[in-house]
Design a protein around this motif. Sequence first.
Motif, PDB file in Angstrom:
ATOM      1  N   ASP A  93      94.391  -6.263  53.829  1.00  0.00           N
ATOM      2  CA  ASP A  93      94.284  -5.413  52.654  1.00  0.00           C
ATOM      3  C   ASP A  93      93.079  -4.476  52.743  1.00  0.00           C
ATOM      4  O   ASP A  93      92.047  -4.834  53.323  1.00  0.00           O
ATOM      5  CB  ASP A  93      94.135  -6.287  51.401  1.00  0.00           C
ATOM      6  N   PRO A  94      93.172  -3.286  52.145  1.00  0.00           N
ATOM      7  CA  PRO A  94      91.983  -2.421  52.054  1.00  0.00           C
ATOM      8  C   PRO A  94      90.832  -3.174  51.389  1.00  0.00           C
ATOM      9  O   PRO A  94      91.040  -3.916  50.429  1.00  0.00           O
ATOM     10  CB  PRO A  94      92.468  -1.252  51.187  1.00  0.00           C
ATOM     11  N   GLU A  95      89.619  -2.967  51.897  1.00  0.00           N
ATOM     12  CA  GLU A  95      88.480  -3.779  51.467  1.00  0.00           C
ATOM     13  C   GLU A  95      88.259  -3.752  49.961  1.00  0.00           C
ATOM     14  O   GLU A  95      88.081  -4.808  49.336  1.00  0.00           O
ATOM     15  CB  GLU A  95      87.203  -3.317  52.172  1.00  0.00           C
ATOM     16  N   GLU A  96      88.259  -2.573  49.345  1.00  0.00           N
ATOM     17  CA  GLU A  96      87.958  -2.496  47.920  1.00  0.00           C
ATOM     18  C   GLU A  96      89.030  -3.169  47.076  1.00  0.00           C
ATOM     19  O   GLU A  96      88.734  -3.794  46.052  1.00  0.00           O
ATOM     20  CB  GLU A  96      87.767  -1.035  47.494  1.00  0.00           C
ATOM     21  N   GLN A  97      90.292  -3.052  47.490  1.00  0.00           N
ATOM     22  CA  GLN A  97      91.359  -3.724  46.751  1.00  0.00           C
ATOM     23  C   GLN A  97      91.236  -5.239  46.865  1.00  0.00           C
ATOM     24  O   GLN A  97      91.377  -5.970  45.878  1.00  0.00           O
ATOM     25  CB  GLN A  97      92.729  -3.262  47.265  1.00  0.00           C
ATOM     26  N   LEU A  98      90.957  -5.716  48.072  1.00  0.00           N
ATOM     27  CA  LEU A  98      90.819  -7.156  48.265  1.00  0.00           C
ATOM     28  C   LEU A  98      89.609  -7.681  47.502  1.00  0.00           C
ATOM     29  O   LEU A  98      89.673  -8.749  46.871  1.00  0.00           O
ATOM     30  CB  LEU A  98      90.690  -7.474  49.752  1.00  0.00           C
ATOM     31  N   LEU A  99      88.515  -6.937  47.535  1.00  0.00           N
ATOM     32  CA  LEU A  99      87.320  -7.365  46.822  1.00  0.00           C
ATOM     33  C   LEU A  99      87.588  -7.451  45.317  1.00  0.00           C
ATOM     34  O   LEU A  99      87.143  -8.391  44.644  1.00  0.00           O
ATOM     35  CB  LEU A  99      86.180  -6.401  47.103  1.00  0.00           C
ATOM     36  N   ALA A 100      88.338  -6.484  44.792  1.00  0.00           N
ATOM     37  CA  ALA A 100      88.680  -6.516  43.367  1.00  0.00           C
ATOM     38  C   ALA A 100      89.558  -7.721  43.047  1.00  0.00           C
ATOM     39  O   ALA A 100      89.382  -8.383  42.009  1.00  0.00           O
ATOM     40  CB  ALA A 100      89.388  -5.222  42.974  1.00  0.00           C
ATOM     41  N   ALA A 101      90.512  -8.028  43.931  1.00  0.00           N
ATOM     42  CA  ALA A 101      91.386  -9.184  43.706  1.00  0.00           C
ATOM     43  C   ALA A 101      90.585 -10.482  43.738  1.00  0.00           C
ATOM     44  O   ALA A 101      90.787 -11.375  42.901  1.00  0.00           O
ATOM     45  CB  ALA A 101      92.495  -9.210  44.757  1.00  0.00           C
ATOM     46  N   LEU A 102      89.669 -10.599  44.691  1.00  0.00           N
ATOM     47  CA  LEU A 102      88.825 -11.792  44.762  1.00  0.00           C
ATOM     48  C   LEU A 102      87.957 -11.913  43.512  1.00  0.00           C
ATOM     49  O   LEU A 102      87.733 -13.018  42.998  1.00  0.00           O
ATOM     50  CB  LEU A 102      87.948 -11.739  46.017  1.00  0.00           C
ATOM     51  N   ALA A 103      87.469 -10.779  43.025  1.00  0.00           N
ATOM     52  CA  ALA A 103      86.645 -10.794  41.821  1.00  0.00           C
ATOM     53  C   ALA A 103      87.437 -11.274  40.610  1.00  0.00           C
ATOM     54  O   ALA A 103      86.927 -12.044  39.779  1.00  0.00           O
ATOM     55  CB  ALA A 103      86.083  -9.400  41.561  1.00  0.00           C
ATOM     56  N   ARG A 104      88.668 -10.830  40.499  1.00  0.00           N
ATOM     57  CA  ARG A 104      89.491 -11.279  39.369  1.00  0.00           C
ATOM     58  C   ARG A 104      89.725 -12.782  39.434  1.00  0.00           C
ATOM     59  O   ARG A 104      89.625 -13.484  38.429  1.00  0.00           O
ATOM     60  CB  ARG A 104      90.818 -10.516  39.357  1.00  0.00           C
ATOM     61  N   LEU A 105      89.993 -13.281  40.610  1.00  0.00           N
ATOM     62  CA  LEU A 105      90.181 -14.725  40.755  1.00  0.00           C
ATOM     63  C   LEU A 105      88.881 -15.471  40.476  1.00  0.00           C
ATOM     64  O   LEU A 105      88.891 -16.547  39.864  1.00  0.00           O
ATOM     65  CB  LEU A 105      90.686 -15.048  42.164  1.00  0.00           C
TER      66      LEU A 105
ATOM     67  N   ALA B  66      84.909  -5.993  32.288  1.00  0.00           N
ATOM     68  CA  ALA B  66      83.464  -6.073  32.527  1.00  0.00           C
ATOM     69  C   ALA B  66      83.077  -7.329  33.293  1.00  0.00           C
ATOM     70  O   ALA B  66      82.262  -7.287  34.231  1.00  0.00           O
ATOM     71  CB  ALA B  66      82.723  -6.006  31.192  1.00  0.00           C
ATOM     72  N   ALA B  67      83.646  -8.476  32.923  1.00  0.00           N
ATOM     73  CA  ALA B  67      83.310  -9.728  33.593  1.00  0.00           C
ATOM     74  C   ALA B  67      83.768  -9.699  35.052  1.00  0.00           C
ATOM     75  O   ALA B  67      83.067 -10.193  35.950  1.00  0.00           O
ATOM     76  CB  ALA B  67      83.957 -10.903  32.860  1.00  0.00           C
ATOM     77  N   GLU B  68      84.934  -9.122  35.287  1.00  0.00           N
ATOM     78  CA  GLU B  68      85.457  -9.040  36.653  1.00  0.00           C
ATOM     79  C   GLU B  68      84.632  -8.070  37.494  1.00  0.00           C
ATOM     80  O   GLU B  68      84.431  -8.306  38.692  1.00  0.00           O
ATOM     81  CB  GLU B  68      86.924  -8.635  36.609  1.00  0.00           C
ATOM     82  N   ARG B  69      84.148  -6.997  36.891  1.00  0.00           N
ATOM     83  CA  ARG B  69      83.295  -6.060  37.638  1.00  0.00           C
ATOM     84  C   ARG B  69      81.976  -6.723  38.020  1.00  0.00           C
ATOM     85  O   ARG B  69      81.460  -6.510  39.124  1.00  0.00           O
ATOM     86  CB  ARG B  69      83.050  -4.792  36.820  1.00  0.00           C
ATOM     87  N   ARG B  70      81.425  -7.528  37.127  1.00  0.00           N
ATOM     88  CA  ARG B  70      80.208  -8.269  37.472  1.00  0.00           C
ATOM     89  C   ARG B  70      80.475  -9.251  38.612  1.00  0.00           C
ATOM     90  O   ARG B  70      79.656  -9.411  39.517  1.00  0.00           O
ATOM     91  CB  ARG B  70      79.679  -9.003  36.236  1.00  0.00           C
ATOM     92  N   ALA B  71      81.637  -9.890  38.547  1.00  0.00           N
ATOM     93  CA  ALA B  71      81.998 -10.818  39.623  1.00  0.00           C
ATOM     94  C   ALA B  71      82.143 -10.073  40.951  1.00  0.00           C
ATOM     95  O   ALA B  71      81.726 -10.579  42.005  1.00  0.00           O
ATOM     96  CB  ALA B  71      83.300 -11.537  39.276  1.00  0.00           C
ATOM     97  N   ARG B  72      82.682  -8.869  40.891  1.00  0.00           N
ATOM     98  CA  ARG B  72      82.847  -8.079  42.121  1.00  0.00           C
ATOM     99  C   ARG B  72      81.497  -7.754  42.750  1.00  0.00           C
ATOM    100  O   ARG B  72      81.334  -7.843  43.977  1.00  0.00           O
ATOM    101  CB  ARG B  72      83.607  -6.786  41.816  1.00  0.00           C
ATOM    102  N   GLU B  73      80.519  -7.382  41.929  1.00  0.00           N
ATOM    103  CA  GLU B  73      79.202  -7.066  42.470  1.00  0.00           C
ATOM    104  C   GLU B  73      78.549  -8.308  43.067  1.00  0.00           C
ATOM    105  O   GLU B  73      77.845  -8.226  44.076  1.00  0.00           O
ATOM    106  CB  GLU B  73      78.323  -6.450  41.381  1.00  0.00           C
ATOM    107  N   GLY B  74      78.785  -9.458  42.447  1.00  0.00           N
ATOM    108  CA  GLY B  74      78.271 -10.692  43.016  1.00  0.00           C
ATOM    109  C   GLY B  74      78.889 -10.995  44.368  1.00  0.00           C
ATOM    110  O   GLY B  74      78.198 -11.416  45.304  1.00  0.00           O
TER     111      GLY B  74
ATOM    112  N   LEU C 205      96.672  -8.570  43.481  1.00  0.00           N
ATOM    113  CA  LEU C 205      96.695  -7.273  44.146  1.00  0.00           C
ATOM    114  C   LEU C 205      97.756  -6.359  43.528  1.00  0.00           C
ATOM    115  O   LEU C 205      97.535  -5.151  43.359  1.00  0.00           O
ATOM    116  CB  LEU C 205      96.951  -7.442  45.650  1.00  0.00           C
ATOM    117  N   THR C 206      98.891  -6.935  43.191  1.00  0.00           N
ATOM    118  CA  THR C 206      99.967  -6.157  42.570  1.00  0.00           C
ATOM    119  C   THR C 206      99.590  -5.667  41.178  1.00  0.00           C
ATOM    120  O   THR C 206     100.009  -4.593  40.747  1.00  0.00           O
ATOM    121  CB  THR C 206     101.251  -7.011  42.490  1.00  0.00           C
ATOM    122  N   SER C 207      98.770  -6.432  40.483  1.00  0.00           N
ATOM    123  CA  SER C 207      98.439  -6.102  39.097  1.00  0.00           C
ATOM    124  C   SER C 207      97.290  -5.116  38.947  1.00  0.00           C
ATOM    125  O   SER C 207      97.068  -4.590  37.854  1.00  0.00           O
ATOM    126  CB  SER C 207      98.079  -7.390  38.326  1.00  0.00           C
ATOM    127  N   LEU C 208      96.549  -4.839  40.031  1.00  0.00           N
ATOM    128  CA  LEU C 208      95.327  -4.055  39.894  1.00  0.00           C
ATOM    129  C   LEU C 208      95.571  -2.626  39.417  1.00  0.00           C
ATOM    130  O   LEU C 208      94.762  -2.063  38.670  1.00  0.00           O
ATOM    131  CB  LEU C 208      94.574  -4.033  41.226  1.00  0.00           C
TER     132      LEU C 208
END
Length: 318
Positions: A225-237, A301-309, A291-294
């Motif tokens: 997966d493209p890095e930013e998409q995968l990172l966003a999916a991991l952050a949501r989880l 906001a909480a997921e964006r904080r998780a992504r930065e972490g 990934l499908t839902s992004l």
Amino acid sequence: MAKRTVAEQPGTEGGTGRRQPCPCGSGKRYKACHGAAGGAANVIVSRPFAGLAAECELVALREFVPSATAKLSLRSGDRVVTLATVLPMAAAAMVRSDGQAFVGLQVQTRSGDVSRDLARAVEWAQQAEPGASLPAVGPEDAPEGTVPARLQDLVDPDALLDAELYDDFSWWMPDDVEPTGDVALSLERANAAIMPTRRLDAEGVHSAYWVDAGEKAHVRWVRPDPEEQLLAALARLSARGELALDADSRYAGSFRAHGLLVPVWDVDREKHAREWEQPAAAMGHRLEEVLTSLDSEPLDAAERRAREGLRGRQITVR
């Protein structure tokens, strides 16, 4: 073989014009890349295996699988060439005394394009005499004024790699040959350093490996997966508390390798590698769903904080 001269580029049918994107995949124009003086040596290709169905497996075999081989699906040539993780004395290629040809993946990079160096080793292995070894491949190996071949030029791009894993490096030698000298010493050292590794075999799980690193065991999964998409999916989880494989594991972080992201989990060493196959499959389903839902559900906001972490727990392997 699979080379074009610089003079042939402009205006030839099927050729690459000097203002067109370079066929190496660097994203630069040809005149500023492989068409420039010394271009093959100087260009850094951050995703060298792009366009190959076996991209994720190539990254895994180059970066962390200790002992494995896989036959390449070459477009031409009579000799079978086998891709290998490591060869004696970290050679770029060798042809055993029985005529079997091998090309090594885990070698020191001498140019900015791993695919180019690997292709040069493949071409050498197709023609070398039994018993020969190629210590390394460098930019100087390409004839002046040519566009060096890349692995994408030599293999079937749709072919997957059927890698066979080993517990040691005894496959370096034919069955009727005993290693001696530097080869024997290299074999002894390689066997002593090998880490037990198993591929996770489950539906939807590809290029994922269990590795026993001694004090800890890990699951390492090369994702396409493209890095930013995968990172966003991991952050949501992560925000949902669903990023661990199970209660006996934790998400450790990720590393970038050859343009792809490789998530890593620390796992319980007491469990057998097979016990991580179904948890990995479940993680794969969760990732695909997220990934499908992004596109329709941006990160909150909480997921964006998780992504930065999670971004702070990344390293780049060069």
